[in-house]
Scaffold this active site. Structure first.
Site, mmCIF file in Angstrom:
data_model
loop_
_atom_site.group_PDB
_atom_site.id
_atom_site.type_symbol
_atom_site.label_atom_id
_atom_site.label_comp_id
_atom_site.label_asym_id
_atom_site.label_seq_id
_atom_site.Cartn_x
_atom_site.Cartn_y
_atom_site.Cartn_z
ATOM 1 N N ASP A 322 0.823 -1.210 0.000
ATOM 2 C CA ASP A 322 0.000 0.000 0.000
ATOM 3 C C ASP A 322 0.858 1.262 0.000
ATOM 4 O O ASP A 322 2.008 1.243 0.427
ATOM 5 C CB ASP A 322 -0.910 0.019 1.232
ATOM 6 C CG ASP A 322 -0.114 -0.075 2.535
ATOM 7 O OD1 ASP A 322 0.787 -0.920 2.607
ATOM 8 O OD2 ASP A 322 -0.393 0.707 3.463
ATOM 9 N N GLU A 323 0.265 2.326 -0.487
ATOM 10 C CA GLU A 323 0.811 3.681 -0.357
ATOM 11 C C GLU A 323 2.302 3.771 -0.659
ATOM 12 O O GLU A 323 3.044 4.418 0.079
ATOM 13 C CB GLU A 323 0.549 4.194 1.073
ATOM 14 C CG GLU A 323 -0.916 4.268 1.410
ATOM 15 C CD GLU A 323 -1.173 4.664 2.868
ATOM 16 O OE1 GLU A 323 -2.075 5.475 3.082
ATOM 17 O OE2 GLU A 323 -0.494 4.161 3.770
#
Ligand code: TNX
Length: 507
Positions: A322-323
């Protein structure tokens, strides 16, 4: 009730007497006769067959019931017809249609018969049995009975095979004892996955023998600058076994290529410039990345995945993903595809946050949806998804603006909001057939103690448990809030620090 009545369970109404059942998650079908079975000092728990798995469920049940009842409750192999007054657990010759986790419970004034094709079904049936007993049965000290169970029959199985919670042990560290308590609370509500977020910018929480500094240095602090901590491999293996004894699969997550500052601080060679980063105790996200041009990075990933996979009987390894704002997209995609093969080479299925769907996924890989957009891409590739939409399912969101803990970037999530949504309709383009299940993540930037964990988790988790287990038709907030309110004394008996939402008529 004087005569036999089939409850479409939502008929447990506000006016129902307190003797009427209040099960969470709501079973598929319940029929009550109005009679009762009473547990006594002579009750035995009989298991059949005498295999270790059935016996373990019998022992688990006895251990739950002994403190409050102070009855001996011996666990024995069944021989012939169960004598009156006994609880009989069996996996022999039962209805295979109940599946891996389903069970059938028949209670008469003479006996309790719990049958399931598989031990997991027996274990979930035991949770139903606990909830059919008075709440005081959960007390750690001797209580007055009578210990009655309403007679009738229940047939029950889950809607989804994945009913999870995630605990972030990186932003704040929680030791094995706290995780074991959480596991015990999850079991009562038939949650069968505990995803542990074992690494992030602020802390690396598991011993890796080939890279010892990850835990020693990378695990030495946490958000706010406290001492942090990590699990030794022995401690981690014991946690996995404890969860397994509760039919809960631990899903380990090592977040990469972003959310890696703790690793970058521990080994300079993981950085493109060869310079170790300082430890980080703030709460920003999206600033760190492994150096994807260096071969050593893949040796590191292979070692870490290999050591954790060896401690993991479950089929899944979660790579985060993620991210990764500090990683150029083409590099990110190549990285996920290469790591996916590393995970597979260690015999595991890759799980990742939905961003991984930008890469080309193996058919066995699973995407965890937290905002939706990229989840559709996973579905388009034919991969299953786990639904954790932040605005409905994030346990770290505040209940209301007054909640002292938590964040609110995805909104406020009161108990009703946590309950009134459905994974099959919450994200456009993602339907029932694509969904492996639901999971509620607890990120711990603001969560520091076990009491904090309990406060943010309960009672919202019970709603997620019901969404994951019970059939969607018939789900009704007005009915559920009453049933939930009747779990107040049970949570109290268990010593749970839960949020007494004003939306719920707590008993
Ligand atoms: C986003 S959701 C994150 C986490 C934070 C969380 C706080 C996701 C996959 N990443 O790093 O802890 O928000 O709510």
């Amino acid at each position: 009730m004087s005569s036999s009545a089939t409850e479409t369970v939502p008929s447990v109404s506000k006016t129902a007497p307190t003797s009427t059942i209040a099960l969470i998650p709501r079973p598929v079908s319940v029929t009550l006769t109005g009679e009762t079975f009473t547990l006594t000092a002579d009750t035995q728990i009989l298991v059949e067959p005498e295999g270790p798995e059935c016996r373990a469920v019998g022992e688990y049940l006895a251990e739950r019931l002994r403190p409050a009842t102070s009855y001996p409750l011996p666990v024995q192999a069944a021989t012939g017809a169960p004598p009156p007054g006994s609880i009989y657990l069996t996996t022999s010759g039962r209805d295979p249609a109940l599946g891996e986790e389903g069970y059938e419970l028949t209670v008469t004034p003479q006996a309790v018969v719990l049958s399931a094709p598989r031990p997991a079904g027996l274990f979930w049936g035991v949770q139903t049995l606990r909830q059919l007993l008075p709440p005081a049965v959960e007390s750690p000290t001797t209580q007055a009975g009578p210990w009655t169970i309403p007679a009738g029959s229940i047939r029950d199985w889950p809607r989804f095979p994945w009913r999870g919670m995630m605990l972030d042990v990186s932003r704040h560290f929680f030791g094995p004892e706290e995780v074991r308590r959480l596991i015990d609370l999850l079991a009562l509500y038939k949650i069968n996955r505990l995803h542990l977020h074992l690494s992030d910018d602020q802390g690396w929480r598991i011993e890796i023998r080939s890279w010892p500094n990850l835990a020693l240095h990378g695990g030495s602090t946490q958000v706010g600058g406290g001492p942090g901590g990590y699990y030794t491999q022995e401690e981690y293996a014991a946690l996995v076994a404890y969860a397994q004894s509760r039919h809960i699969v631990i899903v380990p997550e090592i977040d990469m290529p972003g959310h890696t500052n703790a690793a970058l601080a521990s080994y300079p060679e993981l950085n493109c410039d060869g310079v170790a980063r300082p430890l980080y105790t703030g709460t920003e996200v999206g600033f760190s990345s492994l150096c994807l041009e260096k071969e050593v990075t893949y040796r590191f990933v292979d070692d870490v995945v290999g050591e954790i996979a060896a401690l993991t009987p479950g089929p899944y390894f979660h790579i985060g993903g993620d991210e990764a704002m500090a990683t150029p997209l083409p590099h990110y995609i190549a990285f996920v595809e290469r790591v996916q093969r590393i995970v597979q080479s260690h015999g595991k299925q890759m799980v990742g946050w939905e961003e991984i769907a930008q890469a080309s996924l193996l058919p066995t890989s699973v995407a965890q949806v937290w905002h939706g957009g990229m989840g559709r891409e996973a579905v388009r590739q034919g991969n299953p998804v786990i639904m954790s939409p932040a605005f409905k399912a994030y346990l770290d969101m505040k209940y209301t603006p007054d909640t002292p803990l938590g964040l609110h970037w995805a909104g406020y999530i009161e108990v009703r909001d946590a309950y009134e949504w459905d994974p099959a309709t919450v994200a456009e383009g993602i339907g029932e057939e694509h969904i492996l299940g639901v999971e509620a993540p607890l990120w711990t930037e603001t969560v520091q103690t076990m009491a904090d964990i309990e406060w943010m988790t309960f009672p919202r988790l019970m709603g997620y448990a019901e969404i994951g287990w019970s059939p969607a038709p018939g789900r009704d907030w007005e009915e559920y809030r009453v049933r939930l309110g009747r779990h107040g004394p049970r949570l109290e008996a268990l010593g749970v620090n839960f949020y007494r939402s004003p939306q719920v008529p707590w008993e």
